[in-house]
Write a protein that holds these residues in place. Sequence first.
Motif, PDB file in Angstrom:
ATOM      1  N   ILE A 113       0.845  -1.198   0.000  1.00  0.00           N
ATOM      2  CA  ILE A 113       0.000   0.000   0.000  1.00  0.00           C
ATOM      3  C   ILE A 113       0.877   1.243   0.000  1.00  0.00           C
ATOM      4  N   GLU A 114       1.915   1.206   0.823  1.00  0.00           N
ATOM      5  CA  GLU A 114       2.833   2.345   0.907  1.00  0.00           C
ATOM      6  C   GLU A 114       3.573   2.548  -0.407  1.00  0.00           C
ATOM      7  N   ASN A 115       4.010   1.450  -1.021  1.00  0.00           N
ATOM      8  CA  ASN A 115       4.731   1.538  -2.305  1.00  0.00           C
ATOM      9  C   ASN A 115       3.849   2.094  -3.408  1.00  0.00           C
ATOM     10  N   GLN A 116       2.544   1.780  -3.337  1.00  0.00           N
ATOM     11  CA  GLN A 116       1.611   2.261  -4.360  1.00  0.00           C
ATOM     12  C   GLN A 116       1.200   3.706  -4.131  1.00  0.00           C
ATOM     13  N   LYS A 117       1.656   4.276  -2.999  1.00  0.00           N
ATOM     14  CA  LYS A 117       1.361   5.673  -2.649  1.00  0.00           C
ATOM     15  C   LYS A 117      -0.142   5.957  -2.638  1.00  0.00           C
ATOM     16  N   PHE A 118      -0.899   4.947  -2.234  1.00  0.00           N
ATOM     17  CA  PHE A 118      -2.340   5.120  -2.079  1.00  0.00           C
ATOM     18  C   PHE A 118      -2.604   5.764  -0.731  1.00  0.00           C
ATOM     19  N   SER A 119      -3.360   6.840  -0.724  1.00  0.00           N
ATOM     20  CA  SER A 119      -3.503   7.576   0.529  1.00  0.00           C
ATOM     21  C   SER A 119      -4.915   8.096   0.719  1.00  0.00           C
ATOM     22  N   SER A 120      -5.433   7.852   1.891  1.00  0.00           N
ATOM     23  CA  SER A 120      -6.666   8.494   2.363  1.00  0.00           C
ATOM     24  C   SER A 120      -6.537   8.544   3.873  1.00  0.00           C
ATOM     25  N   ALA A 121      -7.294   9.404   4.511  1.00  0.00           N
ATOM     26  CA  ALA A 121      -7.196   9.542   5.964  1.00  0.00           C
ATOM     27  C   ALA A 121      -7.489   8.218   6.656  1.00  0.00           C
ATOM     28  N   ARG A 122      -8.494   7.494   6.161  1.00  0.00           N
ATOM     29  CA  ARG A 122      -8.857   6.223   6.796  1.00  0.00           C
ATOM     30  C   ARG A 122      -7.767   5.175   6.592  1.00  0.00           C
ATOM     31  N   VAL A 123      -7.208   5.097   5.397  1.00  0.00           N
ATOM     32  CA  VAL A 123      -6.126   4.141   5.158  1.00  0.00           C
ATOM     33  C   VAL A 123      -4.917   4.479   6.031  1.00  0.00           C
ATOM     34  N   LYS A 124      -4.647   5.765   6.193  1.00  0.00           N
ATOM     35  CA  LYS A 124      -3.534   6.171   7.059  1.00  0.00           C
ATOM     36  C   LYS A 124      -3.769   5.739   8.506  1.00  0.00           C
ATOM     37  N   GLU A 125      -5.022   5.808   8.952  1.00  0.00           N
ATOM     38  CA  GLU A 125      -5.332   5.342  10.309  1.00  0.00           C
ATOM     39  C   GLU A 125      -4.992   3.862  10.457  1.00  0.00           C
ATOM     40  N   LEU A 126      -5.372   3.073   9.461  1.00  0.00           N
ATOM     41  CA  LEU A 126      -5.103   1.637   9.523  1.00  0.00           C
ATOM     42  C   LEU A 126      -3.609   1.355   9.385  1.00  0.00           C
ATOM     43  N   GLN A 127      -2.929   2.142   8.541  1.00  0.00           N
ATOM     44  CA  GLN A 127      -1.478   2.005   8.433  1.00  0.00           C
ATOM     45  C   GLN A 127      -0.793   2.360   9.745  1.00  0.00           C
ATOM     46  N   LEU A 128      -1.311   3.394  10.410  1.00  0.00           N
ATOM     47  CA  LEU A 128      -0.740   3.802  11.691  1.00  0.00           C
ATOM     48  C   LEU A 128      -0.897   2.687  12.719  1.00  0.00           C
ATOM     49  N   TYR A 129      -2.070   2.104  12.779  1.00  0.00           N
ATOM     50  CA  TYR A 129      -2.297   0.993  13.705  1.00  0.00           C
ATOM     51  C   TYR A 129      -1.325  -0.148  13.421  1.00  0.00           C
ATOM     52  N   ALA A 130      -1.186  -0.475  12.137  1.00  0.00           N
ATOM     53  CA  ALA A 130      -0.271  -1.557  11.762  1.00  0.00           C
ATOM     54  C   ALA A 130       1.172  -1.206  12.111  1.00  0.00           C
ATOM     55  N   SER A 131       1.562   0.037  11.854  1.00  0.00           N
ATOM     56  CA  SER A 131       2.943   0.464  12.139  1.00  0.00           C
ATOM     57  C   SER A 131       3.263   0.349  13.629  1.00  0.00           C
ATOM     58  N   ILE A 132       2.305   0.733  14.471  1.00  0.00           N
ATOM     59  CA  ILE A 132       2.512   0.611  15.920  1.00  0.00           C
ATOM     60  C   ILE A 132       2.616  -0.854  16.318  1.00  0.00           C
ATOM     61  N   LYS A 133       1.758  -1.682  15.740  1.00  0.00           N
ATOM     62  CA  LYS A 133       1.791  -3.111  16.046  1.00  0.00           C
ATOM     63  C   LYS A 133       3.084  -3.766  15.549  1.00  0.00           C
ATOM     64  N   PHE A 134       3.632  -3.236  14.430  1.00  0.00           N
ATOM     65  CA  PHE A 134       4.871  -3.790  13.875  1.00  0.00           C
ATOM     66  C   PHE A 134       6.121  -3.147  14.493  1.00  0.00           C
ATOM     67  N   ASN A 135       5.895  -2.245  15.485  1.00  0.00           N
ATOM     68  CA  ASN A 135       6.997  -1.535  16.138  1.00  0.00           C
ATOM     69  C   ASN A 135       7.813  -0.678  15.161  1.00  0.00           C
ATOM     70  N   LYS A 136       7.141  -0.138  14.158  1.00  0.00           N
ATOM     71  CA  LYS A 136       7.800   0.769  13.209  1.00  0.00           C
ATOM     72  C   LYS A 136       7.560   2.205  13.702  1.00  0.00           C
ATOM     73  N   THR A 137       8.331   2.595  14.690  1.00  0.00           N
ATOM     74  CA  THR A 137       8.115   3.871  15.370  1.00  0.00           C
ATOM     75  C   THR A 137       8.266   5.059  14.433  1.00  0.00           C
TER      76      THR A 137
END
Length: 468
Positions: A113-137
């Motif tokens: 998703i990040e590589n495809q540069k697809f962006s919306s506020a909701r997708v960013k929320e889900l990416q943020l949740y995943a990043s925290i869970k993956f410890n990608k500070t």
Amino acid sequence: MFESIIFDDWNSGKEISLKLIELNKENTVANFYLLVENFVEKKKVNLSTFSDSNNQRLDANFFEAILIWIDGDKNLDHQNKLEECIPLLCVHYGMSAMLNGEKKKAQKFFQKIENQKFSSARVKELQLYASIKFNKTKKAKELIESLSYKDLNMKNYDFRNISDNLEILNPVLTERDGLAEVFYNISSWYYQKDLYKFSIFFGKLSLRLRKDFNAMRLLLASSLEIMDMEDSADKILSKTKTKNPYFMKFLKLRISLNDKLEKQNKIKPLLEELTKNHPKNWELKILLADIYRIDEKYKESINLYSQIIDDVLDENKWSIFYSRGIAYERSNKWKKAEEDLQMAMNLKPNDPYVINYLAYSWLDRKMNIDVALNLLEKAVELEPTDGYILDSLGWAYYLSNSFEQSIYFLEKAVSFLPNDPTLNDHLGDAYWKSGRFEEAKSQWERVLIIDPKFKTKDIVKKKIEFGI
């Protein structure tokens, strides 16, 4: 069927859906309703009723996304899906993998998703949740910055307090959450196509599955507002806690809704209380000052604008000068109004509405007519379909004795706003000055038909009888 769902009459919705299915077992709307109803009641969900002809009404990728959450197949070929998935499906496959404890697979989908540069506020929320869970500070902090989560715009939500309160992101923690997410996607898809009734329908299904879904509540309220269902929209947005990161968005939309409903007295006490409890929050003060100005409480609005003008970010400062300038002008403090409006125009030289307000204020006082005319020509270039700006330019030509040009722009203005008495009055004056006396009288008579209590009705009556 639609009315049942829109007004949350789920029993009638079920009854009507079953009758529709009797008439046509492939009825798309009824099948979607029953899909959600069966899912809520934990009954077996069968997608075989969605035939190819029905699928043509909706992007096939949505059906694949639905299958991810209701099919129950935990042995999907994730590698194959990763290679072919579009961003929509990458999100759902990624969330599904996370839910199944397949962290490495989930990371690959979110990376795509990040590589495809697809962006919306909701997708960013889900990416943020995943990043925290993956410890990608680092990535999480970048997403927090781009989302600009704020508690009443007083403090930024940082990595630590979001990590401790992940529920504010509305993460997908169950299959039910995942299905609600798909219906949010469908609702958004219809919204972008201006098919608001369908957007509302699928939005209601989404909230049936997940009532606390912030992004869906905001989208649904926006659709309801467009469909002139302001009361229903306001009901969805009410009772939102201030710690909700969507609070300010909900509040601003509620103010817009209550303005249409002429219920600002319902919002004003809330804003007054919030402003009292959060005295450093300048955005709240702007919202309250705007309501005071609309209520013609100019002294109170000017006081609030003056309190915050030094605290506002430079890129927003022009709007405070503009708003305060209007309040000064309406309270007959022209010198101060002129200073603020000129300051607003200096800071935002290409805003047609700032230009129009300043220039028309000059015309209204029979001053700086040539300067006003030049500015209004620019404003019309910037906003060629605004009836009020066209009227201002037409009036500037009238005051410059260029009556044919005046008529040209005033007629255009009236074509956009045919029921505005002031615009019709101006056009009548221009007709008279051009020797088109009968048309002028007809136009003035129209003014009194549109608004029998027009502010200058006595002057209009004299013009009908004696002309100018």
